[in-house]
Design a protein around this motif. Structure first.
Motif, PDB file in Angstrom:
ATOM      1  N   GLN A  57       0.830  -1.211   0.000  1.00 36.17           N
ATOM      2  CA  GLN A  57       0.000   0.000   0.000  1.00 36.17           C
ATOM      3  C   GLN A  57       0.864   1.260   0.000  1.00 36.17           C
ATOM      4  OE1 GLN A  57      -4.049  -1.631   2.266  1.00 36.17           O
ATOM      5  NE2 GLN A  57      -2.569  -0.435   3.399  1.00 36.17           N
ATOM      6  N   GLN A  58       1.964   1.206   0.724  1.00 30.68           N
ATOM      7  CA  GLN A  58       2.887   2.341   0.746  1.00 30.68           C
ATOM      8  C   GLN A  58       3.480   2.570  -0.649  1.00 30.68           C
ATOM      9  OE1 GLN A  58       6.040   1.973   3.627  1.00 30.68           O
ATOM     10  NE2 GLN A  58       7.226   3.641   2.748  1.00 30.68           N
ATOM     11  N   MET A  60       2.146   1.687  -3.484  1.00 31.61           N
ATOM     12  CA  MET A  60       1.084   2.175  -4.368  1.00 31.61           C
ATOM     13  C   MET A  60       0.853   3.666  -4.168  1.00 31.61           C
ATOM     14  SD  MET A  60      -1.073   1.519  -6.753  1.00 31.61           S
ATOM     15  CE  MET A  60      -1.372  -0.245  -6.826  1.00 31.61           C
ATOM     16  N   GLY A  61       0.838   4.099  -2.913  1.00 26.19           N
ATOM     17  CA  GLY A  61       0.658   5.524  -2.632  1.00 26.19           C
ATOM     18  C   GLY A  61       1.777   6.365  -3.212  1.00 26.19           C
ATOM     19  N   ALA A 104      -5.603   9.984  -5.026  1.00 22.94           N
ATOM     20  CA  ALA A 104      -5.489   8.547  -4.763  1.00 22.94           C
ATOM     21  C   ALA A 104      -4.272   8.262  -3.893  1.00 22.94           C
ATOM     22  CB  ALA A 104      -5.396   7.775  -6.079  1.00 22.94           C
ATOM     23  N   SER A 105      -3.180   8.976  -4.171  1.00 26.54           N
ATOM     24  CA  SER A 105      -1.970   8.811  -3.356  1.00 26.54           C
ATOM     25  C   SER A 105      -2.249   9.169  -1.906  1.00 26.54           C
ATOM     26  CB  SER A 105      -0.851   9.696  -3.916  1.00 26.54           C
ATOM     27  OG  SER A 105       0.282   9.654  -3.071  1.00 26.54           O
ATOM     28  N   TYR A 108      -4.317   6.456  -0.282  1.00 24.20           N
ATOM     29  CA  TYR A 108      -3.518   5.274   0.029  1.00 24.20           C
ATOM     30  C   TYR A 108      -2.687   5.494   1.291  1.00 24.20           C
ATOM     31  CZ  TYR A 108      -4.455   2.356  -4.070  1.00 24.20           C
ATOM     32  OH  TYR A 108      -5.048   1.535  -4.996  1.00 24.20           O
ATOM     33  N   ARG A 109      -2.156   6.705   1.455  1.00 28.76           N
ATOM     34  CA  ARG A 109      -1.377   6.993   2.665  1.00 28.76           C
ATOM     35  C   ARG A 109      -2.265   6.959   3.902  1.00 28.76           C
ATOM     36  NH1 ARG A 109       0.994  10.999  -0.653  1.00 28.76           N
ATOM     37  NH2 ARG A 109      -0.203  12.631   0.413  1.00 28.76           N
ATOM     38  N   ASN A 112      -3.139   3.410   4.612  1.00 27.83           N
ATOM     39  CA  ASN A 112      -2.005   2.689   5.192  1.00 27.83           C
ATOM     40  C   ASN A 112      -1.839   3.000   6.670  1.00 27.83           C
ATOM     41  OD1 ASN A 112      -0.296   0.728   4.136  1.00 27.83           O
ATOM     42  ND2 ASN A 112       1.480   2.074   4.218  1.00 27.83           N
ATOM     43  N   GLN A 235     -10.539  -0.759   4.569  1.00 29.62           N
ATOM     44  CA  GLN A 235     -10.285  -1.187   3.194  1.00 29.62           C
ATOM     45  C   GLN A 235     -11.465  -0.863   2.281  1.00 29.62           C
ATOM     46  OE1 GLN A 235      -7.482  -2.650   1.797  1.00 29.62           O
ATOM     47  NE2 GLN A 235      -6.406  -2.326   3.722  1.00 29.62           N
ATOM     48  N   TYR A 238     -11.961   3.188   1.899  1.00 29.83           N
ATOM     49  CA  TYR A 238     -10.988   3.857   1.033  1.00 29.83           C
ATOM     50  C   TYR A 238     -11.020   3.305  -0.391  1.00 29.83           C
ATOM     51  CZ  TYR A 238      -8.963   6.876   4.527  1.00 29.83           C
ATOM     52  OH  TYR A 238      -8.783   7.886   5.445  1.00 29.83           O
ATOM     53  N   ILE A 242     -11.301   5.828  -3.519  1.00 28.83           N
ATOM     54  CA  ILE A 242     -10.387   5.772  -4.665  1.00 28.83           C
ATOM     55  C   ILE A 242     -11.159   5.475  -5.946  1.00 28.83           C
ATOM     56  CG2 ILE A 242      -8.458   4.468  -5.655  1.00 28.83           C
ATOM     57  CD1 ILE A 242      -7.455   4.072  -2.745  1.00 28.83           C
TER      58      ILE A 242
END
Length: 261
Positions: A57-58, A60-61, A104-105, A108-109, A112, A235, A238, A242
């Motif tokens: 996930q990190q 991906m972000g 989206a970034s 994801y953060r 995470n 999950q 988010y 996204i």
């Protein structure tokens, strides 16, 4: 001296052919001990997978953030170098894509951070396992003390019986042997007292183990349930955020799909 005697008793338990004078016979405790060891291995495996998920996930972000930054730079270049109005239109669309990637970034953060918060329960329980094993070790040490004192007491009583039998064969008794016999009996009384204290301590630890294991099971069920609920809700929540970001991009760039058809 007690340390050396317990070491000797421990070696006798491990390598001797005879059964120790006192053994762990609580079948329920032994079964729970095996289940705790199995649980620990399962938590270790789950913890390793959790770390893999967090890393993914990190990544991906970070990738989404870099993608957004790249499109922002491309948008700036297109606007500065634009000759036709269509170039500015495409630049505007790329800016929307860049904004979506940056959003989206960020999501994801945030996801995470929540994932780490919820799955950290696994790491907490790995730490608790050290305390559980410590309690089991205290119980084993206490039982070893009881075994050592029982063995010592049996040896002393055997020596006293032999000494008493030898003294009785001599008319009028053997003063030296009688004195040794009295000293031996005094040692037996002291060892008997120590044995009783050790047994009481062992029983106290056994009862404490029982109540602590019951509490551990109850808290573990509650903590793991909360962990799973929090993880799943995060999950799903988010994933929807996204998805909405990219759905908006699809709607805004739908004209390109129509052009291609």
């Amino acid at each position: 001296m007690r340390l050396f005697k317990e070491l000797k008793q421990s070696m006798a338990n491990d390598w001797g052919g005879s059964k120790p004078p006192a053994a762990e016979e609580d079948k329920e405790f032994l079964e729970k001990k095996d289940k705790i060891n199995e649980l620990e291995q399962q938590i270790i495996n789950a913890s390793q997978q959790a770390e893999t998920l967090v890393k993914a996930q990190q990544d991906m972000g970070e990738t989404m953030g870099e993608l957004g930054l790249a499109f922002i730079k491309l948008t700036k270049f297109e606007n500065e170098q634009a000759v036709f109005s269509s170039q500015r239109v495409r630049a505007a669309d790329m800016k929307g894509l860049a904004t979506a990637a940056v959003k989206a970034s960020r999501f994801y953060r945030e996801l995470n951070a929540q994932t780490v918060k919820h799955l950290d329960t696994l790491h907490e329980y790995l730490g608790l396992m050290l305390s559980v094993h410590g309690a089991f070790s205290d119980r084993s040490s206490s039982l070893l003390t009881v075994q050592t004192l029982l063995s010592e007491l049996s040896s002393l009583q055997s020596r006293a019986e032999k000494l008493e039998a030898a003294s009785s064969k001599i008319f009028g008794g053997d003063k030296s042997r009688l004195r040794k016999l009295e000293e031996l009996k005094e040692t037996i009384r002291a060892t008997e007292d120590a044995k009783n204290v050790a047994i009481r301590e062992y029983e106290r630890i056994k009862e404490n183990n029982r109540t602590e294991l019951e509490r551990f099971d109850q808290e573990r069920r509650a903590d793991f349930l909360n962990m799973l609920k929090g993880f799943v809700v995060g999950q799903v929540g988010y994933a929807e955020k996204i998805a909405n970001v990219w759905t908006k991009v699809v709607e805004e760039t739908n004209g390109y799909a129509n052009d291609s058809t």
